[in-house]
Write a protein that holds these residues in place. Structure first.
Motif, PDB file in Angstrom:
ATOM      1  N   SER A 162      23.375  -6.476 -11.507  1.00 42.97           N
ATOM      2  CA  SER A 162      22.609  -6.302 -10.268  1.00 42.97           C
ATOM      3  C   SER A 162      22.231  -4.837 -10.045  1.00 42.97           C
TER       4      SER A 162
ATOM      5  N   LEU B 231      15.613  -2.542  -1.993  1.00 39.96           N
ATOM      6  CA  LEU B 231      15.790  -3.694  -2.868  1.00 39.96           C
ATOM      7  C   LEU B 231      17.185  -4.241  -2.641  1.00 39.96           C
TER       8      LEU B 231
ATOM      9  N   THR C 238      19.612  -6.921  -4.357  1.00 36.54           N
ATOM     10  CA  THR C 238      19.745  -7.745  -5.562  1.00 36.54           C
ATOM     11  C   THR C 238      21.121  -8.381  -5.630  1.00 36.54           C
TER      12      THR C 238
ATOM     13  N   SER D  57      18.341  -3.406 -10.352  1.00 37.09           N
ATOM     14  CA  SER D  57      17.787  -2.713  -9.182  1.00 37.09           C
ATOM     15  C   SER D  57      17.214  -1.356  -9.568  1.00 37.09           C
TER      16      SER D  57
ATOM     17  N   SER E 225      13.273  -0.465  -9.335  1.00 33.33           N
ATOM     18  CA  SER E 225      12.876   0.691  -8.533  1.00 33.33           C
ATOM     19  C   SER E 225      12.042   1.663  -9.361  1.00 33.33           C
TER      20      SER E 225
ATOM     21  N   VAL F 136      16.339 -11.192  -5.990  1.00 33.80           N
ATOM     22  CA  VAL F 136      15.990  -9.898  -5.406  1.00 33.80           C
ATOM     23  C   VAL F 136      14.994 -10.093  -4.278  1.00 33.80           C
TER      24      VAL F 136
END
Length: 142
Positions: A58, A79, A81, A62, A66, A100
């Protein structure tokens, strides 16, 4: 320059009745108890290899998402996730599902999903787990 991260596990006893202690050695942020019961039944205050994989996946996903969004000129505000790792005793890890939700000004849902799919395919943890089925649900918040 390569970076090495280290974790250790001290295990006592047999698989079913034994117990271990996972130490996140590189960061020094803690020691976490682990057992077969916490892996195959209920967590009961202990972790499992699958939960640690979920945390790694996760966070890596992320970061990759990003980075991809920012590179495309639409940096995310947030975000969120979640990684769900499914473990089937006797079989092993049978799948990972990433969910997400993002807040990304100036981006439509289709482009967000496309960026999320790219991050899923290309984050280093996804690549390391390529032998496992990884699925994704991505949506914009609000």
């Amino acid at each position: 320059m390569a970076t090495i991260r280290t974790a250790r596990t001290a295990w006592e006893g047999n698989l079913l009745d034994g117990k271990g202690l996972v130490t996140l050695a590189s960061s020094g942020i803690g020691e976490y108890p682990v057992s077969w019961a916490s892996r195959a039944e209920q967590a009961n205050g202990k972790t499992s290899p699958e939960e640690l994989i979920a945390a790694a996946h996760s966070s890596c996903f992320s970061m990759a998402l990003s980075h991809g969004l920012t590179g495309a000129g639409t940096p995310p505000v947030k975000l969120d996730t979640q990684a769900d790792v499914t473990f089937q005793p006797g079989t092993g890890i049978t799948g990972i599902h990433l969910t997400v939700t993002g807040r990304v000004p100036g981006l439509d849902e289709a482009d967000f999903v496309k960026a999320a799919e790219d991050a899923k395919a290309n984050c280093p943890v996804s690549k390391a787990l390529a032998g496992t089925t990884i699925t994704l649900t991505a949506k914009l918040a609000g």
